[in-house]
Design an enzyme around this catalytic site. Structure first.
Site, short mmCIF file in Angstrom:
data_model
loop_
_atom_site.label_atom_id
_atom_site.label_comp_id
_atom_site.label_asym_id
_atom_site.label_seq_id
_atom_site.Cartn_x
_atom_site.Cartn_y
_atom_site.Cartn_z
N GLY A 106 -40.27 -20.97 -24.56
CA GLY A 106 -39.23 -21.98 -24.63
C GLY A 106 -39.43 -22.86 -25.84
O GLY A 106 -40.54 -22.94 -26.39
N GLN A 127 -38.83 -30.47 -30.91
CA GLN A 127 -40.05 -29.82 -31.44
C GLN A 127 -39.89 -29.39 -32.89
O GLN A 127 -40.88 -29.13 -33.56
CB GLN A 127 -40.42 -28.59 -30.59
CG GLN A 127 -40.90 -28.96 -29.18
CD GLN A 127 -41.32 -27.71 -28.43
OE1 GLN A 127 -40.49 -27.07 -27.80
NE2 GLN A 127 -42.60 -27.36 -28.50
N CYS A 142 -47.99 -25.23 -24.65
CA CYS A 142 -46.82 -25.69 -25.40
C CYS A 142 -47.03 -25.37 -26.87
O CYS A 142 -48.14 -25.54 -27.38
CB CYS A 142 -46.68 -27.20 -25.21
SG CYS A 142 -45.35 -27.94 -26.16
N LEU A 143 -45.99 -24.93 -27.54
CA LEU A 143 -46.12 -24.61 -28.97
C LEU A 143 -46.48 -25.85 -29.78
O LEU A 143 -47.02 -25.72 -30.88
CB LEU A 143 -44.81 -24.00 -29.49
CG LEU A 143 -44.44 -22.63 -28.89
CD1 LEU A 143 -43.05 -22.20 -29.35
CD2 LEU A 143 -45.48 -21.57 -29.25
N HIS A 172 -40.25 -27.74 -18.35
CA HIS A 172 -41.06 -28.11 -19.51
C HIS A 172 -40.17 -28.49 -20.70
O HIS A 172 -40.39 -29.52 -21.35
CB HIS A 172 -41.97 -26.92 -19.85
CG HIS A 172 -42.82 -27.10 -21.07
ND1 HIS A 172 -44.19 -27.10 -21.02
CD2 HIS A 172 -42.50 -27.25 -22.38
CE1 HIS A 172 -44.67 -27.26 -22.26
NE2 HIS A 172 -43.66 -27.36 -23.10
N GLU A 173 -39.14 -27.68 -20.95
CA GLU A 173 -38.28 -27.93 -22.12
C GLU A 173 -37.41 -29.16 -21.92
O GLU A 173 -37.20 -29.94 -22.85
CB GLU A 173 -37.41 -26.71 -22.44
CG GLU A 173 -38.18 -25.43 -22.78
CD GLU A 173 -39.33 -25.63 -23.75
OE1 GLU A 173 -39.22 -26.49 -24.65
OE2 GLU A 173 -40.35 -24.94 -23.60
N HIS A 216 -39.24 -32.24 -22.72
CA HIS A 216 -39.33 -32.51 -24.16
C HIS A 216 -38.19 -33.41 -24.63
O HIS A 216 -38.36 -34.20 -25.56
CB HIS A 216 -39.23 -31.20 -24.96
CG HIS A 216 -40.55 -30.53 -25.23
ND1 HIS A 216 -41.55 -31.10 -25.96
CD2 HIS A 216 -41.00 -29.29 -24.89
CE1 HIS A 216 -42.58 -30.26 -26.05
NE2 HIS A 216 -42.27 -29.15 -25.40
NI NI Z 1 -43.45 -27.44 -25.14
#
Ligand code: NI
Length: 166
Positions: free
Chosen positions: A46, A51, A90-91, A132-133, A136
């Site tokens: 995701g 981000q 998480c990226l 999660h997204e 963000h």
């Molecule tokens: Ni993330």
């Protein structure tokens, strides 16, 4: 389409609240296409617009069939009481993971890239990714929701020890 740079923890953009999308125009389509390309390249589950430094309520979530769902102005409108625990990453938090309980199932309402209303029933990993997204978009990172962070190496070691004990 273009790859975008993924911001990492410590960058103040990741802590801001993103604004709703009101114009479903070419600029939005380019943003979504770029996010998808960036997510594929990063091999993640995701990605949220903040981000990549764009404070707009747009996320991409990979569902359990490997499809890339484009969610504009997403809202989690229902969560199952039943939860599932997993080590989440998480990226924007490279090489760290934390244990988190998330709902097993969620219902997400959103708009597609043209502004049409859409609803998805998501389960398991896709439900986790959606939560999660959407977090963000309000400046919340998974590290805020877990007590302990592990490096990938620590986690590998821990899980292999658990396996030996079984
Ligand atoms: Ni993330």
């Amino acid at each position: 389409m273009a790859l975008r740079n993924i911001l990492t923890i410590g960058d103040p953009q990741l802590r801001k609240k993103s604004r709703a999308v009101t114009d479903f125009n070419d600029r939005l389509h380019t943003l979504i296409d770029d996010m998808k390309e960036t997510l594929v390249e990063a091999n993640g589950l995701g990605l949220a617009a903040p981000q990549i430094g764009i404070l707009r309520r747009v996320v991409i979530v990979v569902n359990n069939d490997g499809e890339y769902l484009e969610l504009v102005n997403p809202e989690i409108v229902a969560r199952s009481q039943e939860t599932v625990g997993a080590y989440e990453g998480c990226l924007s938090v490279p090489a760290e993971r934390g244990y988190l309980e998330r709902p097993r199932k969620v219902i997400v309402k959103a708009q597609d890239r043209d502004g049409n209303s859409i609803t998805y029933n998501l389960e398991e990993m896709a439900a986790r990714a959606a939560c999660h997204e959407v977090d963000h978009l309000d400046g919340t990172l998974f590290v805020d929701l877990t007590d302990q962070l592990y490096t990938e190496e620590e986690l590998d070691e821990m899980l292999s020890e658990e396996k030996e004990e079984e």
